[in-house]
Design a protein around this motif. Sequence first.
Motif, short mmCIF file in Angstrom:
data_model
loop_
_atom_site.label_atom_id
_atom_site.label_comp_id
_atom_site.label_asym_id
_atom_site.label_seq_id
_atom_site.Cartn_x
_atom_site.Cartn_y
_atom_site.Cartn_z
N MET A 185 1.01 -1.34 0.06
CA MET A 185 0.02 0.11 -0.06
C MET A 185 0.75 1.32 -0.14
SD MET A 185 -3.36 0.25 2.58
CE MET A 185 -3.87 -1.48 2.51
N THR A 186 0.50 2.12 -0.83
CA THR A 186 1.29 3.50 -0.94
C THR A 186 1.02 4.17 0.27
OG1 THR A 186 -0.17 4.63 -2.47
CG2 THR A 186 1.51 3.44 -3.37
N ASP A 187 1.71 5.46 0.51
CA ASP A 187 1.47 6.26 1.62
C ASP A 187 0.01 7.08 1.26
OD1 ASP A 187 3.46 5.73 3.04
OD2 ASP A 187 4.70 7.57 2.15
N ILE A 188 -0.34 7.43 -0.01
CA ILE A 188 -1.32 8.00 -0.35
C ILE A 188 -2.67 7.11 0.10
CG2 ILE A 188 -2.70 8.85 -2.26
CD1 ILE A 188 -0.15 9.72 -3.71
N ARG A 189 -2.42 6.00 -0.28
CA ARG A 189 -3.53 4.78 0.04
C ARG A 189 -3.80 4.75 1.32
NH1 ARG A 189 -7.07 4.24 -3.94
NH2 ARG A 189 -6.19 3.74 -5.92
N GLN A 190 -2.88 4.82 2.20
CA GLN A 190 -2.82 4.59 3.71
C GLN A 190 -3.53 5.79 4.20
OE1 GLN A 190 -1.87 1.92 5.24
NE2 GLN A 190 -2.90 2.64 7.05
N ASP A 191 -3.44 6.99 3.69
CA ASP A 191 -3.86 8.19 4.10
C ASP A 191 -5.47 8.30 3.89
OD1 ASP A 191 -1.49 9.36 4.82
OD2 ASP A 191 -1.32 10.52 3.25
N MET A 192 -5.96 7.29 2.63
CA MET A 192 -7.15 7.25 2.44
C MET A 192 -7.99 6.16 3.13
SD MET A 192 -6.61 7.24 -1.67
CE MET A 192 -8.15 6.70 -2.19
N ILE A 193 -7.40 5.47 4.11
CA ILE A 193 -8.01 4.38 4.70
C ILE A 193 -9.22 4.94 5.63
CG2 ILE A 193 -7.74 2.47 6.22
CD1 ILE A 193 -5.14 1.69 4.36
N GLU A 194 -8.53 5.93 6.79
CA GLU A 194 -9.05 6.29 7.79
C GLU A 194 -10.67 7.30 7.30
OE1 GLU A 194 -10.85 6.91 11.55
OE2 GLU A 194 -9.16 5.67 11.05
N PRO A 195 -10.45 8.13 6.09
CA PRO A 195 -11.62 8.84 5.70
C PRO A 195 -12.47 7.86 5.13
CG PRO A 195 -9.42 9.86 4.85
CD PRO A 195 -9.26 8.58 5.61
N LEU A 196 -12.13 6.70 4.44
CA LEU A 196 -12.97 5.64 3.85
C LEU A 196 -13.65 4.91 4.95
CD1 LEU A 196 -14.10 4.37 1.28
CD2 LEU A 196 -12.14 2.68 1.47
N TYR A 197 -13.08 4.60 5.67
CA TYR A 197 -13.57 4.04 7.26
C TYR A 197 -14.60 4.92 7.75
CZ TYR A 197 -14.00 1.39 11.63
OH TYR A 197 -14.53 0.75 12.33
N GLN A 198 -14.48 6.10 8.07
CA GLN A 198 -15.39 7.26 8.61
C GLN A 198 -16.65 7.27 7.48
OE1 GLN A 198 -13.27 10.62 9.23
NE2 GLN A 198 -11.86 9.87 10.89
N ALA A 199 -16.38 7.25 6.33
CA ALA A 199 -17.53 7.27 5.15
C ALA A 199 -18.33 6.02 5.48
CB ALA A 199 -17.04 7.44 3.84
N VAL A 200 -17.93 4.88 5.35
CA VAL A 200 -18.44 3.56 5.87
C VAL A 200 -19.49 3.67 6.91
CG1 VAL A 200 -18.38 1.48 6.31
CG2 VAL A 200 -16.87 2.30 4.40
N GLN A 201 -18.88 4.39 7.98
CA GLN A 201 -19.52 4.58 9.18
C GLN A 201 -20.72 5.39 9.13
OE1 GLN A 201 -18.76 2.69 12.08
NE2 GLN A 201 -17.40 1.88 10.36
N GLN A 202 -20.71 6.11 8.38
CA GLN A 202 -22.01 7.08 7.95
C GLN A 202 -23.02 6.39 7.19
OE1 GLN A 202 -22.42 10.33 8.66
NE2 GLN A 202 -21.06 9.95 10.06
N THR A 203 -22.85 5.24 6.99
CA THR A 203 -23.95 4.34 6.13
C THR A 203 -25.09 4.08 6.96
OG1 THR A 203 -22.04 3.21 4.84
CG2 THR A 203 -24.31 2.23 4.59
N ARG A 204 -24.90 3.62 8.21
CA ARG A 204 -25.94 3.40 8.93
C ARG A 204 -26.95 4.75 9.36
NH1 ARG A 204 -23.46 1.68 13.27
NH2 ARG A 204 -23.28 -0.37 12.68
N PRO A 205 -26.54 5.76 9.63
CA PRO A 205 -27.50 6.95 9.74
C PRO A 205 -27.94 7.23 8.35
CG PRO A 205 -25.13 7.50 10.11
CD PRO A 205 -25.21 6.05 10.27
N LEU A 206 -26.97 6.96 7.50
CA LEU A 206 -27.74 7.40 5.95
C LEU A 206 -28.80 6.47 5.63
CD1 LEU A 206 -27.51 9.04 3.25
CD2 LEU A 206 -25.78 7.18 2.52
N LEU A 207 -28.69 5.20 5.93
CA LEU A 207 -29.89 4.29 5.52
C LEU A 207 -31.15 4.51 6.39
CD1 LEU A 207 -27.86 0.91 5.24
CD2 LEU A 207 -28.80 2.23 3.44
N ARG A 208 -30.84 4.93 7.51
CA ARG A 208 -32.26 5.33 8.50
C ARG A 208 -32.80 6.67 8.17
NH1 ARG A 208 -28.71 5.00 13.10
NH2 ARG A 208 -28.73 7.18 13.21
N HIS A 209 -31.99 7.64 7.46
CA HIS A 209 -32.46 8.72 6.92
C HIS A 209 -33.27 8.42 5.44
CE1 HIS A 209 -31.02 11.09 10.16
NE2 HIS A 209 -29.66 10.82 9.86
#
Length: 152
Positions: A1-25
Amino acid sequence: MTDIRQDMIEPLYQAVQQTRPLLRHITGAVEAGLDETGLTVGLRAILEGLLLTGEASLPELTARLQLKRQFVHKMLGEGQEKSLVEALPHPRRKNGHHYRLSPQGRNLIEEIRARELRAMATFAQGFSSREIAAFIRVQAALNGFFRDMAGR
Protein backbone atom coordinates in the motif's frame (compact mmCIF):
# COMPACT_ATOMS: atom_id res chain seq x y z
CA MET A 1 0.00 0.00 0.00
CA THR A 2 1.34 3.45 -0.86
CA ASP A 3 1.36 6.33 1.59
CA ILE A 4 -1.42 8.00 -0.37
CA ARG A 5 -3.61 4.92 -0.09
CA GLN A 6 -2.81 4.66 3.64
CA ASP A 7 -3.99 8.25 4.07
CA MET A 8 -7.28 7.30 2.43
CA ILE A 9 -8.12 4.40 4.75
CA GLU A 10 -9.34 6.40 7.75
CA PRO A 11 -11.55 8.75 5.68
CA LEU A 12 -12.98 5.72 3.83
CA TYR A 13 -13.65 3.99 7.16
CA GLN A 14 -15.40 7.13 8.42
CA ALA A 15 -17.48 7.25 5.25
CA VAL A 16 -18.55 3.63 5.78
CA GLN A 17 -19.55 4.52 9.35
CA GLN A 18 -21.94 7.11 7.91
CA THR A 19 -23.85 4.35 6.11
CA ARG A 20 -26.02 3.32 9.07
CA PRO A 21 -27.41 6.82 9.71
CA LEU A 22 -27.68 7.41 5.97
CA LEU A 23 -29.80 4.28 5.56
CA ARG A 24 -32.01 5.35 8.48
CA HIS A 25 -32.52 8.77 6.88
CA ILE A 26 -33.19 7.29 3.44
CA THR A 27 -35.73 4.88 4.93
CA GLY A 28 -37.38 7.72 6.86
CA ALA A 29 -37.60 9.90 3.75
CA VAL A 30 -39.03 7.03 1.69
CA GLU A 31 -41.57 6.25 4.44
CA ALA A 32 -42.62 9.90 4.57
CA GLY A 33 -43.13 9.87 0.81
CA LEU A 34 -45.31 6.78 1.06
CA ASP A 35 -47.64 8.14 3.75
CA GLU A 36 -50.72 8.39 1.56
CA THR A 37 -50.00 5.41 -0.70
CA GLY A 38 -50.63 2.53 1.70
CA LEU A 39 -47.23 1.06 0.79
CA THR A 40 -44.42 0.02 3.08
CA VAL A 41 -40.78 0.61 2.21
CA GLY A 42 -40.44 -3.12 1.55
CA LEU A 43 -43.37 -3.33 -0.84
CA ARG A 44 -42.16 -0.18 -2.59
CA ALA A 45 -38.79 -1.90 -3.20
CA ILE A 46 -40.54 -4.92 -4.73
CA LEU A 47 -42.67 -2.73 -7.00
CA GLU A 48 -39.59 -0.84 -8.15
CA GLY A 49 -37.75 -4.10 -8.75
CA LEU A 50 -40.58 -5.33 -10.95
CA LEU A 51 -40.72 -1.99 -12.75
CA LEU A 52 -37.04 -2.28 -13.62
CA THR A 53 -37.15 -5.97 -14.62
CA GLY A 54 -40.56 -6.05 -16.27
CA GLU A 55 -41.30 -9.57 -15.13
CA ALA A 56 -39.35 -11.82 -12.74
CA SER A 57 -39.48 -15.04 -10.81
CA LEU A 58 -39.05 -15.05 -7.03
CA PRO A 59 -35.37 -16.13 -7.26
CA GLU A 60 -34.63 -13.51 -9.94
CA LEU A 61 -36.19 -10.71 -7.92
CA THR A 62 -34.47 -11.90 -4.73
CA ALA A 63 -31.07 -11.82 -6.46
CA ARG A 64 -31.65 -8.46 -8.14
CA LEU A 65 -32.74 -6.75 -4.93
CA GLN A 66 -30.26 -8.63 -2.72
CA LEU A 67 -32.99 -9.37 -0.20
CA LYS A 68 -33.97 -12.53 1.67
CA ARG A 69 -36.20 -14.89 -0.29
CA GLN A 70 -38.81 -15.11 2.51
CA PHE A 71 -39.12 -11.33 2.65
CA VAL A 72 -39.53 -10.99 -1.12
CA HIS A 73 -42.13 -13.78 -1.09
CA LYS A 74 -44.06 -12.02 1.69
CA MET A 75 -43.94 -8.66 -0.12
CA LEU A 76 -45.07 -10.24 -3.40
CA GLY A 77 -48.04 -11.70 -1.50
CA GLU A 78 -48.89 -8.28 -0.08
CA GLY A 79 -48.59 -6.78 -3.54
CA GLN A 80 -51.00 -9.36 -4.90
CA GLU A 81 -53.47 -8.73 -2.05
CA LYS A 82 -53.43 -5.01 -2.91
CA SER A 83 -53.81 -5.77 -6.66
CA LEU A 84 -50.44 -4.17 -7.38
CA VAL A 85 -48.66 -7.37 -8.46
CA GLU A 86 -49.83 -10.15 -10.76
CA ALA A 87 -48.59 -13.75 -10.67
CA LEU A 88 -48.25 -15.59 -13.98
CA PRO A 89 -47.52 -19.27 -14.49
CA HIS A 90 -43.78 -19.89 -14.85
CA PRO A 91 -43.09 -21.08 -18.38
CA ARG A 92 -40.58 -23.74 -17.25
CA ARG A 93 -41.73 -24.69 -13.76
CA LYS A 94 -44.99 -26.41 -12.99
CA ASN A 95 -45.43 -24.84 -9.54
CA GLY A 96 -43.48 -21.62 -10.07
CA HIS A 97 -44.59 -18.12 -10.98
CA HIS A 98 -43.35 -15.05 -12.73
CA TYR A 99 -44.47 -11.76 -11.26
CA ARG A 100 -45.21 -8.44 -12.89
CA LEU A 101 -46.81 -5.17 -11.96
CA SER A 102 -50.52 -4.73 -12.46
CA PRO A 103 -51.47 -1.52 -14.28
CA GLN A 104 -52.39 -0.03 -10.87
CA GLY A 105 -49.01 -1.10 -9.43
CA ARG A 106 -47.13 0.35 -12.41
CA ASN A 107 -48.92 3.70 -12.15
CA LEU A 108 -48.30 3.91 -8.41
CA ILE A 109 -44.57 3.11 -8.50
CA GLU A 110 -44.04 5.38 -11.51
CA GLU A 111 -45.63 8.28 -9.59
CA ILE A 112 -43.51 7.54 -6.51
CA ARG A 113 -40.29 7.29 -8.53
CA ALA A 114 -41.04 10.51 -10.43
CA ARG A 115 -41.43 12.37 -7.14
CA GLU A 116 -38.25 10.82 -5.72
CA LEU A 117 -36.28 11.56 -8.89
CA ARG A 118 -37.35 15.21 -8.76
CA ALA A 119 -35.97 15.40 -5.21
CA MET A 120 -32.72 13.72 -6.30
CA ALA A 121 -32.38 16.17 -9.20
CA THR A 122 -32.47 19.04 -6.72
CA PHE A 123 -29.85 17.34 -4.53
CA ALA A 124 -27.62 16.45 -7.49
CA GLN A 125 -27.26 20.11 -8.51
CA GLY A 126 -24.57 20.45 -5.86
CA PHE A 127 -22.29 17.87 -7.53
CA SER A 128 -20.58 17.33 -10.84
CA SER A 129 -21.32 14.29 -12.96
CA ARG A 130 -17.77 13.08 -12.23
CA GLU A 131 -18.38 13.28 -8.48
CA ILE A 132 -21.61 11.34 -8.78
CA ALA A 133 -19.94 8.72 -11.02
CA ALA A 134 -17.11 8.35 -8.47
CA PHE A 135 -19.63 7.95 -5.65
CA ILE A 136 -21.45 5.22 -7.58
CA ARG A 137 -18.16 3.39 -8.28
CA VAL A 138 -17.07 3.50 -4.64
CA GLN A 139 -20.52 2.51 -3.35
CA ALA A 140 -20.73 -0.47 -5.73
CA ALA A 141 -17.23 -1.60 -4.74
CA LEU A 142 -18.06 -1.32 -1.02
CA ASN A 143 -21.25 -3.30 -1.56
CA GLY A 144 -19.29 -6.10 -3.22
CA PHE A 145 -16.51 -5.96 -0.64
CA PHE A 146 -18.85 -6.27 2.35
CA ARG A 147 -21.08 -8.83 0.60
CA ASP A 148 -17.98 -11.01 0.09
CA MET A 149 -16.85 -10.46 3.69
CA ALA A 150 -20.28 -11.58 4.87
CA GLY A 151 -20.03 -14.68 2.70
CA ARG A 152 -23.16 -13.98 0.66
